[in-house]
Design a protein around this motif. Structure first.
Motif: not given
Length: 465
Positions: A90, A121-122, A384, A392, A394, A434-435, A452-455
Motif C-alpha cells: 500500500t 492499493d493506494y 491494513k 485485507d 496483504d 495483495s488482497r 490496485g484499488q483506491y483507498l
C-alpha cells in the motif's frame, strides 16, 4: 479466488510474534491460529523458516509528479511494481492542488494517473497550495472522498509554500472534519536568503543544497507547526524529519502530551553529507532532496527516536529523477536540480537489515514502523497494517536469511541510479500477497498493472493514540 492456507510460518504483528497458520478466503484473512487443517483451503503454502508479516505501507511517495520542469521518473505502474517487489502493498501518494484551482481537479488528475497502472492499493493526500474560503469546503469534500490528510509546505517560496495564516486555517478546518495535517517543515523564507547569498558567491555545486538548509531552519519550522496545531487543538504529522534539532521539538511536544507525530526516511538514517556529498562533486546531485542530507551525528539520534516512539513511521519520500538527464537540469545551479531520490523498493530491506539485524529495532517495532503505525495514523487500520481475521490479505513472506546487494543494475525502479548502491542487506521479501492475490513470487512480480484499488481512508477525528 481460491482459499489459501499459509502454514508453518512465524506470524509477526506489531504487538506479537507467534508460530501459527494463516487462512486467506478471497481478499480477506479468515483466521490466524495454530493448527488450521489443510482441508480448510484449496491451496497450501509452506512458510517454514519464513516470517509472515503484514504488507508494508509507504505513506509518502511522489509518483508521476511534476517538479522543476520535469516529472518524477516512476509512474504509478513502475513505482508500485517496485514497491511490491520490496514488500510494500500500500502507498499513500500526493495529489497537488495547482494555485487558483479547486482540490477536486487535482484529485481527478491523480486518479487518472493511477487508473489502469497501480499494481497495489493506494491512497492520496492532498497538497494545499491555495486556500480561499471556498477551499475550506473543498477540504470537507476531500474527506468525503477518502482523502483523510492534507499536506502544506513551509518551504519552496513562490511554488508550494503557504503562509502561517493558511496553515492555521487548514488546521482549524481539520478540527471539524477529522482529517490530519501533514507538514513539510523548513523555514523557506530564511533558507531562500541563504541560498541567494550562496549563489551570489558562486557556490553552485550540489553540496550547497545541503549547506544552505540548516537543521535549525527545520527545527524552527517544526516548533512553529506544532505550536499552530496546539492552538487549533488538532494533531500534526511532520513529514521526512531529518535532524536531531527537529526531533527534539517533536519529542518535547509528545512529552507534554500533544498529538505530534513524525516520520523519517532511510536516507536520513543511513546516508550523510560526509559520506555522500562532501568531495563528491556532481555525483552529489544524486542526493539532492529536501530536507537535505545531514551530518552523520544525527543518525544515532534518529534511530533512538524510532526505538522510543518519538518517531512513529519510516516512509521513503520516493521521488526519483534520472541522474543523466533530469538531475542534469541543475548542472550549473544547485537550485535547479530536481529535488528527490529513489527508495520505494528498498525501504523494508534497509530497515530490517540496519534496524533488526543491527540491534537498533525489535522485529515487532520494525513491523509497526513500516506497516501498522502508518495504517493507524492515516485511517487504514485494521483493514491494513495487521494480520488478523477480517483484515485485507496483504501479506509478505519474509526471508530473514536472503542476501541482496542493492544496485541500479538490478532494481526495478525506473531510475538510473540507486542512493544505496552497493549496500549489502540480509532479509528480503520472497512472496507478496495483495488482497489475497499472489503478486510477487520468489522475488518476481507476477501481478497485473491496474489491479490496485483506491483507498477511501477514514478521518480519525479525536481517535488519536
Amino acid at each position: 479466488m481460491p482459499s489459501i492456507l499459509i502454514q508453518n510460518g512465524t506470524i509477526v504483528n506489531a504487538d506479537s510474534t507467534v508460530k501459527a497458520d494463516l487462512l486467506i478466503d478471497g481478499a480477506i484473512i479468515k483466521e490466524v491460529r495454530a493448527g488450521i487443517p489443510a482441508s480448510a483451503a484449496d491451496t497450501i503454502v509452506d512458510a517454514s523458516g519464513l516470517l509472515v508479516m503484514p504488507g508494508g505501507i509507504d505513506a509518502h511517495t511522489h509518483l508521476d509528479m511534476p517538479f522543476g520542469g520535469t516529472c518524477s521518473a516512476d509512474d504509478f505502474e513502475t513505482g508500485t511494481r517496485a514497491a511490491a517487489i520490496g514488500g510494500t502493498t500500500t502507498i499513500v501518494d500526493f495529489a497537488i492542488q495547482a494555485r487558483g484551482t479547486r482540490m477536486r481537479s487535482a484529485l481527478d488528475t491523480w486518479w487518472k494517473k493511477a487508473e489502469g497502472k497501480a499494481c497495489i492499493d493506494y491512497g492520496l493526500h492532498m497538497i494545499i497550495t491555495d486556500l480561499p474560503d471556498a477551499g475550506l469546503e473543498d477540504m470537507d469534500d476531500m474527506v468525503r472522498e477518502g482523502v483523510a490528510s492534507f499536506k502544506l509546505f513551509m518551504a519552496y517560496p513562490n511554488v508550494l509554500m503557504v503562509d502561517d495564516a493558511t496553515i492555521f486555517k487548514a488546521m482549524r478546518q481539520t478540527a471539524k472534519n477529522g482529517a490530519l495535517i501533514c507538514m513539510h517543515a523548513e523555514n523557506g523564507s530564511v533558507i531562500d536568503v541563504i541560498v541567494q547569498q550562496a549563489l551570489a558567491e558562486g557556490k553552485t555545486a550540489p553540496i550547497y543544497h545541503a549547506l544552505t538548509r540548516p537543521t535549525v531552519a527545520e527545527a524552527e519550522a517544526v516548533h512553529r507547526a506544532i505550536a499552530m496545531a496546539e492552538m487549533a487543538g488538532v494533531p500534526v504529522y511532520i513529514v521526512h524529519l531529518s535532524s536531531e534539532d527537529a526531533l527534539n521539538q517533536v519529542r518535547e511536544a509528545r512529552d507534554r502530551g500533544l498529538p505530534a507525530f513524525a516520520e523519517t526516511c532511510p536516507q536520513y538514517l543511513l546516508l550523510s553529507i560526509e559520506d555522500n556529498m562532501q568531495d563528491k562533486g556532481w555525483e552529489g546531485a544524486k542526493y539532492v532532496f529536501t530536507p537535505p542530507l545531514r551530518e552523520k551525528r544525527n543518525q544515532p539520534k534518529l534511530w533512538q527516536g524510532l526505538r522510543k516512539d518519538h518517531l512513529q513511521v519510516v516512509s521513503t519520500d520516493h521521488c526519483p529523477f534520472c541522474f543523466e538527464d533530469q538531475k542534469a537540469l541543475g548542472k550549473d545551479d544547485f537550485t535547479k536540480i530536481p529535488n528527490g531520490g529513489p527508495g520505494i523498493e528498498n525501504r523494508l530491506q534497509l530497515l530490517h537489515h540496519h534496524g533488526v539485524g543491527q540491534g537498533n529495532l525489535s522485529l515487532n517495532r520494525f513491523v509497526e514502523l513500516v506497516s501498522t503505525a502508518p495504517a493507524r495514523i492515516f485511517g487504514m487500520y485494521p483493514k491494513k497494517g495487521v494480520l488478523a481475521a477480517g483484515s485485507d490479505a496483504d501479506i509478505v513472506l519474509w526471508d530473514e536469511k536472503a542476501d541482496l546487494t542493492i544496485s541500479a543494475a538490478t532494481h526495478h525502479m525506473r531510475v538510473d541510479y540507486s542512493m544505496f548502491e552497493g549496500f549489502k542487506v540480509r532479509g528480503n521479501a520472497r512472496d507478496v500477497y495483495s488482497r489475497g492475490e499472489l503478486i510477487v513470487s520468489k522475488g518476481k512480480f507476477i501481478g497485473k498493472p491496474g489491479r490496485g484499488q483506491y483507498l477511501r481512508r477514514e478521518a480519525r477525528g479525536g481517535a488519536w493514540k
